[in-house]
Design an enzyme around this catalytic site. Sequence first.
Site, short mmCIF file in Angstrom:
data_model
loop_
_atom_site.label_atom_id
_atom_site.label_comp_id
_atom_site.label_asym_id
_atom_site.label_seq_id
_atom_site.Cartn_x
_atom_site.Cartn_y
_atom_site.Cartn_z
N ASP A 196 -12.05 -11.11 0.00
CA ASP A 196 -13.22 -11.39 0.82
C ASP A 196 -14.39 -10.58 0.27
OD1 ASP A 196 -12.42 -8.89 1.86
OD2 ASP A 196 -11.83 -9.69 3.80
N GLU A 222 0.80 -1.24 0.00
CA GLU A 222 0.00 0.00 0.00
C GLU A 222 0.83 1.29 0.00
OE1 GLU A 222 -2.71 -0.42 3.30
OE2 GLU A 222 -3.76 -2.09 2.38
N ASN A 277 2.21 -5.18 -3.26
CA ASN A 277 0.82 -5.52 -2.91
C ASN A 277 0.02 -4.25 -2.60
OD1 ASN A 277 -1.07 -7.72 -2.18
ND2 ASN A 277 -0.98 -6.83 -0.12
N HIS A 336 -10.37 -6.82 -1.53
CA HIS A 336 -11.37 -6.78 -0.46
C HIS A 336 -12.65 -6.19 -1.06
CE1 HIS A 336 -8.78 -7.83 2.87
NE2 HIS A 336 -7.87 -6.96 2.44
N GLU A 342 -6.02 -10.89 -1.01
CA GLU A 342 -6.79 -10.68 0.23
C GLU A 342 -8.29 -10.73 -0.05
OE1 GLU A 342 -5.29 -7.34 2.51
OE2 GLU A 342 -3.22 -7.75 1.89
C1 XIL Z 1 -5.55 -6.41 8.60
C2 XIL Z 1 -5.82 -7.62 9.48
O1 XIL Z 1 -6.74 -8.46 8.84
C3 XIL Z 1 -6.35 -7.19 10.81
O2 XIL Z 1 -6.45 -8.31 11.69
C4 XIL Z 1 -5.43 -6.13 11.42
O3 XIL Z 1 -6.02 -5.63 12.59
C5 XIL Z 1 -5.17 -5.00 10.47
O4 XIL Z 1 -4.68 -5.51 9.24
N1 XIL Z 1 -4.74 -4.71 3.86
C6 XIL Z 1 -3.66 -5.47 4.24
C7 XIL Z 1 -3.75 -6.34 5.43
O5 XIL Z 1 -2.66 -5.50 3.52
O6 XIL Z 1 -2.53 -6.50 6.09
C8 XIL Z 1 -4.80 -5.86 6.40
O7 XIL Z 1 -4.94 -6.84 7.42
C9 XIL Z 1 -6.11 -5.60 5.69
C10 XIL Z 1 -5.94 -4.55 4.62
#
Ligand code: XIL
Length: 372
Positions: A260, A144, A192, A228, A258
């Site tokens: 979901d 990020e 990423n 996400h 990631e």
């Molecule tokens: C999130 C985790 O899922 C949580 O448990 C934590 O509190 C914060 O981080 N993008 C990312 C991940 O790259 O590392 C993040 O994970 C979600 C968003």
Amino acid sequence: MRLLFLLLFSAVLAAAQTLRQDADRTGVFISAAVRPAQLSEVAYASTLAREFNTLEPENDLKWAALRPDEKTVDFTQADQAVGFARVHGMKVRGHTLVWGWWNPAWLTDHPFTPQQLSALLQEHIARVMTRYRGRIFAWDVLNEAIDERGHLRSPLWYDKPGIGLAGQSTAYIEQIFRWAHAADPDARLFYNDGGGETVNAKSDAMYAMVKDFRQRGVPIDGVGLQMHMIDDLNPDFAGIAANIARFTALGVQVHITELDVALPIRADGNVRDLAGRVRQAEIYRHIAEACFSHPGCTAIQTWGFTDKYSWVRSRTNGAKGAALLFDRNYAPKPAYQALKEALAIRGLKKTISPLIQNSSGTCTVILETPCK
Ligand code: XIL
């Protein structure tokens, strides 16, 4: 020919038992983010080992987890996840060596000079990657770093105060990838990010950076698209496919890192509207198809795997959840079946494409896509 395809497809679905078996047969990584503390729960551990050929510690390789204070480097949790993978013959992705968030206060609050910060970061990357050499095959080296307008963010590593390359655009990112490559030359190195899944200002900036790095021999092997789906349940599937196509055309791999798909839930955590699960399954299917239609898109990782443990509820203040492939009792949801079917199609395509490739190299008979 269509009949042959349908027969083969039914045979594959009937023969296939688990997602993991499908993934192994097809040669892709099907992965989940995991929480080592839950590995002692039998249903958690057995579902994970049965259904996935890859895992990634959700939080345990982040700075705040590994380095709670200036003197301590604590690998206990990460080692548990990596050890579990070894016992069960799974691969491991590493997440993440460098990020603007999830850094411990001792790091962010101390007035380090760029020289000190540079030495700290290089040492961190070398130490962590060396420990897991040969056991973590792919790393999100940097997470990020680009905002929605396509501009570089301003984390401590860039210009707060940075590692000595503040104001020099992606030079600091280049430096970080070079350190990572020196630490483990065999690891696949990924950039990423989230929000750049489709073609937009952010992914344009990511694309320009990756293209530049590839042209100049900066060691980068892949792009992680977080995926996400929390606020928007109308993803631009065509844009996502086009984005995956342009990145893989640069010769880098794409991993969905990631995934979901959040649904509105009641206070007890159950889905408000069961029809939402069907829509959710369709989204999983389309994302998987967008990935699997490009040979260079080689991993789909979900952000957790059971609705029992997911970041979505806290991220949405309890409004949404139920975002994953298995419900809170580890029963597979329609999304699981959808992912399995998309995987079976990728496997079949691989098997039968030599049979149906016509002289122009196009599989017009069934799949109407180029044979690869
Ligand atoms: C999130 C985790 O899922 C949580 O448990 C934590 O509190 C914060 O981080 N993008 C990312 C991940 O790259 O590392 C993040 O994970 C979600 C968003």
